[in-house]
Write a protein that holds these residues in place. Structure first.
Motif, PDB file in Angstrom:
ATOM      1  N   MET A   1      10.257   5.331 -19.035  1.00  6.08           N
ATOM      2  CA  MET A   1      11.160   5.672 -17.943  1.00  6.08           C
ATOM      3  C   MET A   1      11.986   6.923 -18.185  1.00  6.08           C
ATOM      4  N   PHE A   2      11.837   7.504 -19.361  1.00  7.89           N
ATOM      5  CA  PHE A   2      12.474   8.787 -19.658  1.00  7.89           C
ATOM      6  C   PHE A   2      11.706   9.425 -20.798  1.00  7.89           C
ATOM      7  N   PRO A   3      11.749  10.740 -20.913  1.00  3.58           N
ATOM      8  CA  PRO A   3      10.934  11.396 -21.932  1.00  3.58           C
ATOM      9  C   PRO A   3      11.386  11.009 -23.343  1.00  3.58           C
TER      10      PRO A   3
ATOM     11  N   VAL B   1      19.799   4.708 -11.269  1.00  4.98           N
ATOM     12  CA  VAL B   1      20.404   5.514 -12.331  1.00  4.98           C
ATOM     13  C   VAL B   1      19.921   6.966 -12.249  1.00  4.98           C
ATOM     14  N   LEU B   2      18.606   7.130 -12.052  1.00  2.02           N
ATOM     15  CA  LEU B   2      18.051   8.482 -12.066  1.00  2.02           C
ATOM     16  C   LEU B   2      18.410   9.280 -10.813  1.00  2.02           C
ATOM     17  N   SER B   3      18.810   8.586  -9.761  1.00  2.00           N
ATOM     18  CA  SER B   3      19.178   9.324  -8.545  1.00  2.00           C
ATOM     19  C   SER B   3      20.690   9.429  -8.393  1.00  2.00           C
ATOM     20  N   ARG B   4      21.409   9.208  -9.492  1.00  2.00           N
ATOM     21  CA  ARG B   4      22.868   9.271  -9.370  1.00  2.00           C
ATOM     22  C   ARG B   4      23.266  10.686  -8.987  1.00  2.00           C
TER      23      ARG B   4
ATOM     24  N   TYR C   1      10.124   9.643 -13.088  1.00  2.00           N
ATOM     25  CA  TYR C   1      10.243   8.566 -14.078  1.00  2.00           C
ATOM     26  C   TYR C   1      10.654   7.251 -13.430  1.00  2.00           C
TER      27      TYR C   1
ATOM     28  N   ALA D   1      22.217  14.168 -10.712  1.00  2.00           N
ATOM     29  CA  ALA D   1      21.040  14.113 -11.591  1.00  2.00           C
ATOM     30  C   ALA D   1      19.926  14.989 -11.015  1.00  2.00           C
TER      31      ALA D   1
ATOM     32  N   GLY E   1      16.132   1.751 -12.429  1.00  2.00           N
ATOM     33  CA  GLY E   1      15.742   3.092 -12.844  1.00  2.00           C
ATOM     34  C   GLY E   1      16.039   4.118 -11.767  1.00  2.00           C
ATOM     35  N   LEU E   2      15.648   3.801 -10.546  1.00  2.00           N
ATOM     36  CA  LEU E   2      15.846   4.785  -9.483  1.00  2.00           C
ATOM     37  C   LEU E   2      17.324   4.957  -9.146  1.00  2.00           C
TER      38      LEU E   2
ATOM     39  N   HIS F   1      13.729  14.396 -12.240  1.00  2.00           N
ATOM     40  CA  HIS F   1      13.699  13.183 -13.048  1.00  2.00           C
ATOM     41  C   HIS F   1      13.183  11.972 -12.289  1.00  2.00           C
TER      42      HIS F   1
END
Ligand SMILES: Nc1ncnc2c1ncn2[C@@H]1O[C@H](COP(=O)(O)OP(=O)(O)O)[C@@H](O)[C@H]1O
Ligand SMILES: [Mg+2]
Lengths: 266, 325, 261
Positions: free
Chosen positions: C185-187, C43-46, C56, C49, C40-41, C53
């Motif tokens: 993990m996402f809205p 992907v979300l910190s790519r 999440y 981004a 998750g981290l 976010h």
């Protein structure tokens, strides 16, 4: 002649046992749950996660990556479950006690699971085509197919290694779960391997899937065999090394067991 | 008048299962076909029958785990269908085999847990658990995990669990299954002792000698129906003529055979050729009488390997169960 | 009454002790949450981004762990009891099944909430990700509401698992779908509208909306509506559970299905 016949018999018997074992949990409901629902929801979850981070335009990257990772579903869970079943049903001593060729016996475990893996990926790819509009018009489909077959074999190779380890632990399924999700992290499924720390990248490239997924992504965009030959060759090599390592471990454990050291295996 | 400990009237149970996913078919299996039983308080009652006869089904109905399809079952005068909660407090049950315990917990923890589930106040349960551990020979090992127990210890722990609430009626479903002969014997002694101290016991088994050894009364169940009921000796009466005398002889003339058949109480004589000798099997009511008269009828002939045995409950059982198989 | 409380507490204690020695429990509360936090981290910190976010990624793994232990462990526990042959035993005691499961589920919740410790630590030490704007009070209340909704779901589903093994299999297969629908993990706002409609019938979805809102100053903050929705739905499940327990007790006694077949 007799020897060959005996080996063929063992091969047939152990393949059949795996078939029965596999289809024991793969009741219609079990199959729907673990071979359709689970793969589809895995793709959905990671695609939506990717979309949240990278926007709808990048959905395909995630969809394709996760669809391809499904080869590991059969390769890892399937093979390890096969060994676990042998332990549970007590068929292992029969195999070990038989005069059959060890390598044949060993490899026969992977067969059913390789086929099953290919089927799972087909389900996954269909989902990506239908739900996320994966456009394969420009893709090199035969090459993509080849990549899928290769990855089903290489992940089964890794599975054989952990299957051998599974001989000495009671909780092989736990190991399978961990290996499966580690592959999800380190093999470039949801983000490029290059973002991982250097040491972890070393691990990535010594595992199956990493090169195969890369090759398959290129094939989906129309690359030719020559362009990805290096990647695919590396993938095959990695798979062979794991399978061979698993075989060596199997032989070591077997001789250890024969000297009475390995109660767990029985 | 005090109600019976256990009473069944026209008890029937039909299991309904469905098979298949796409085209579902209903499969009905009749496990009990109208059973009538009455067991007095303090009695040790044995239900004897082969696998699949319906023993477990009957125990489950009595222990309120299962509803009958029709008929009635009452425990201590309470209806097993309508009054399960009142019954559960006053009965205990033990199913045979190793399952039914938490293997990763100690024996003591297993007992404490079930004592709480049986809603026994702690000051009482503490004393009872200590007593039971002692009585069942588990004292000293109570803090070991159950997975390290022997088969016999597990079964005794089962029994301890079944006795936690000091039950008035105890159900034992094949309690000695899988035990070695010594363990099984120990368990039978404990069960007999329990019965002698006033607990009503309903025991199922497919070992006739077990029923013969400890039960006050027995019923034989076959295919969901009771086919015989009574004391062990009255049930042996079913096979009055099942005593056997057997011997080997060389060159027996035919007239001697007639004499043998004419002896009182003999129901059949079978001769089978065995190399040069003949093996003679005499079925009779009282083998001992036949033995004393053998010399008279067969004078001059040399008999060897003479043996005799009284009818056993096993013969009765085999006859009852084997009939119209 | 006191013996019933004691029985529930005993069930709680035993479920905790069984859990402490079961490797599967660690898989669910420790290993899976850490693995999901990692993916998750990443992907979300790519690159590119939005930083907002990251919350999440920080909490998502913990929520997944919490949920998994709360309901999956309960389901696994029931299957284990079936294999052990103890399911039938706990069914035949003078304590109602719901009291025993009450104790067990409470144990699951307590164990599951521990998932936040390793995952938040990983986010902080591994990714330097933090929750800069936590509204501690509302966050805590939202977590309480979420716990109540997990409690209601676990209490409702567990008897179902006791009776129909395939129900457990199906939910097991659908596990990641639940993560999507509850917005772990996402809205939920990003998924297809028809799926959002389904998500809105799930109590945790509302509680999680409140949890994430309490970590940021941006966006809507309709706490009361969300809490109310989550609590009302949970109460609805409990009403359903009441009938379900009666059905299960009856069906189990009809079919004799509690023993392993
Ligand atoms: N839960 C069940 N569902 C369907 N059939 C059952 C079930 N339990 C037992 N039976 C069937 O009922 C019959 C009686 O079984 P049971 O009472 O277990 O016999 P016993 O204990 O004497 O071996 C058998 O034919 C068995 O297959
Ligand atoms: Mg039985």
């Amino acid at each position: 002649m007799n020897r060959v016949a005996a080996e063929a018999a063992v091969f047939a018997r152990s393949t059949y046992l795996q078939y029965v074992a596999l289809f024991q949990w793969a009741t219609v409901r079990g199959y729907v749950a673990y071979k359709i629902l689970l793969p589809v929801t895995q793709i959905l979850f990671f695609v939506e996660l990717g979309v949240y981070a990278a926007g709808r335009q990048n959905a395909l990257y995630f969809a394709l990556g996760n669809a391809l990772q499904l080869t590991a579903n059969a390769g890892i869970f399937g093979v390890i479950a096969t060994v676990a079943n042998e332990r549970q049903f007590g068929t292992l001593p029969i195999l070990l006690g038989s005069p059959a060729n060890r390598l044949v016996t060993f490899l026969s475990r992977a067969i059913v699971n390789v086929i099953d893996g290919i089927a799972t990926v087909v389900v996954g790819l269909l989902v990506t085509v239908v739900l996320f509009g994966l456009d394969l018009h420009h893709g090199n489909l035969p090459l993509l197919g080849l990549c899928v077959i290769v990855m089903s074999l290489t992940t089964a190779g890794l599975g054989l290694m952990f299957g051998s380890i599974g001989l000495v632990t009671r909780d092989a399924i736990i190991i399978a779960n961990i290996v499966y999700y580690v592959l999800l992290i380190v093999c470039g499924i949801n983000f490029p391997v290059s973002r991982l720390p250097g040491a972890v990248q070393l691990i990535s490239y010594s595992l199956p899937l990493t090169r195969g997924v890369q090759a398959a992504r290129e094939a989906a965009e129309g690359a030719s065999l020559q362009q990805v030959a290096g990647l695919l060759g590396g993938e095959v090599l990695v798979g062979l090394v794991w399978a061979f390592g698993g075989y060596l471990l199997f032989r070591v454990l077997e001789s250890y067991a024969r000297r009475g050291g390995l109660q767990e295996a029985y | 008048m005090e109600s019976a400990a256990i009473e069944a009237r026209a008890l029937r149970k039909t299991y309904v299962t469905t098979r298949g996913v796409l085209r579902r078919t209903r499969v009905e299996r009749i496990a009990l076909r109208g059973v009538d039983l009455a067991i007095r308080r303090g009695e040790l009652f044995g239900l004897l029958g082969p696998n699949g006869a319906g023993k477990t089904t009957m125990v489950k109905i009595f222990t309120t785990l299962l509803l009958p399809s029709s008929g009635s079952a009452a425990i201590l005068g309470l209806d097993a269908v309508k009054d399960p909660w009142a019954i559960r407090k006053r009965i205990g049950f033990v199913f045979g085999g190793e399952r039914g315990l938490y293997w990763r917990l100690s024996g003591l923890d297993n007992l404490r847990y079930f004592a709480d589930l049986y809603r026994i106040p702690p000051q009482i349960s503490r004393r009872r658990i200590a007593e039971l551990l002692d009585r069942l020979g588990l004292a000293g090992r109570e803090r070991d995990k159950v997975e390290h127990y022997s088969r016999g210890m597990k079964q005794r722990l089962h029994l301890a669990r079944g006795l936690l609430n000091d039950p008035e009626v105890l159900f034992l479903d094949e309690p000695t299954i899988g035990l070695d002969p010594v363990g099984a014997r120990e368990l039978r002694l404990i069960v007999r002792e329990l019965a002698d101290t006033g607990t009503t016991i309903f025991l199922t088994t497919h070992y006739m000698f077990e029923a013969d050894a400890i039960c006050d009364r027995i019923a034989v169940i076959k295919n969901g129906s009771i086919v015989a009921e009574g004391t062990p000796s009255s049930i042996k009466g079913v096979v009055e003529n099942q005593g056997v005398v057997e011997f080997e002889v060389v060159g027996m003339p035919a007239d001697r055979l007639v004499g043998l058949r004419g002896l009182p109480g003999v129901s059949s004589v079978v001769v089978s050729e065995h190399d040069l000798a003949q093996v003679v099997t005499v079925q009779c009511a009282r083998p001992a009488d036949v033995m004393t008269q053998l010399g008279m009828v067969l004078g001059g002939l040399t008999l060897s390997k003479v043996s005799s045995r009284e009818p056993t409950l096993e013969d009765a059982y085999v006859q009852l169960i084997g009939e119209s198989l | 009454m006191s013996t019933l409380i004691r029985a529930a507490f005993s069930a709680f204690r035993v479920s905790m002790r069984l859990r402490v020695v079961s490797p599967y429990a660690y898989l669910n509360w420790l290993v899976f949450p850490l693995l999901f936090t990692t993916v998750g981290l990443y992907v979300l910190s790519r690159p590119g981004a939005p930083v907002s976010h990251l919350a999440y990624g920080v909490l998502g793994g913990g929520l997944i762990g919490y949920w998994t232990v709360a309901y999956l462990d309960g389901g696994n526990g029931i299957q284990d009891e079936r294999w052990n042959g103890t399911l039938e035993q706990i069914f035949a005691v003078p304590t109602p099944l719901v009291v025993i499961l009450f104790g067990k589920v409470t144990g699951s919740l307590l164990f599951g909430i521990l998932s936040f410790i390793p995952t938040v630590a990983l986010a902080y030490f591994g990714f330097h990700a933090l929750l800069p704007h936590v509204d501690a009070l509302r966050f805590a209340i939202s977590l309480g509401v979420l716990s109540f909704s997990f409690f209601a779901i676990a209490l409702t589903l567990t008897p179902l698992f006791a009776l129909w093994r395939w129900a457990f299999q199906m939910l097991n297969g659908f596990e990641l779908g639940v993560y999507v629908l509850c917005g772990f993990m996402f809205p939920v706002a990003i998924i297809a509208p028809w799926a959002q409609g389904i998500a809105d019938t799930l109590a945790p979805t509302w509680a999680i909306r409140a949890i994430y809102a309490a970590t940021t100053t941006e966006g809507a903050h309709d706490y009361f509506t969300w809490w109310l929705a989550a609590i009302a739905l949970s109460l609805g499940y409990l009403v359903g559970a009441y009938f379900l327990y009666r059905l299960v007790e009856k069906h189990a006694r009809m079919s004799g299905d509690l023993a392993l077949a």
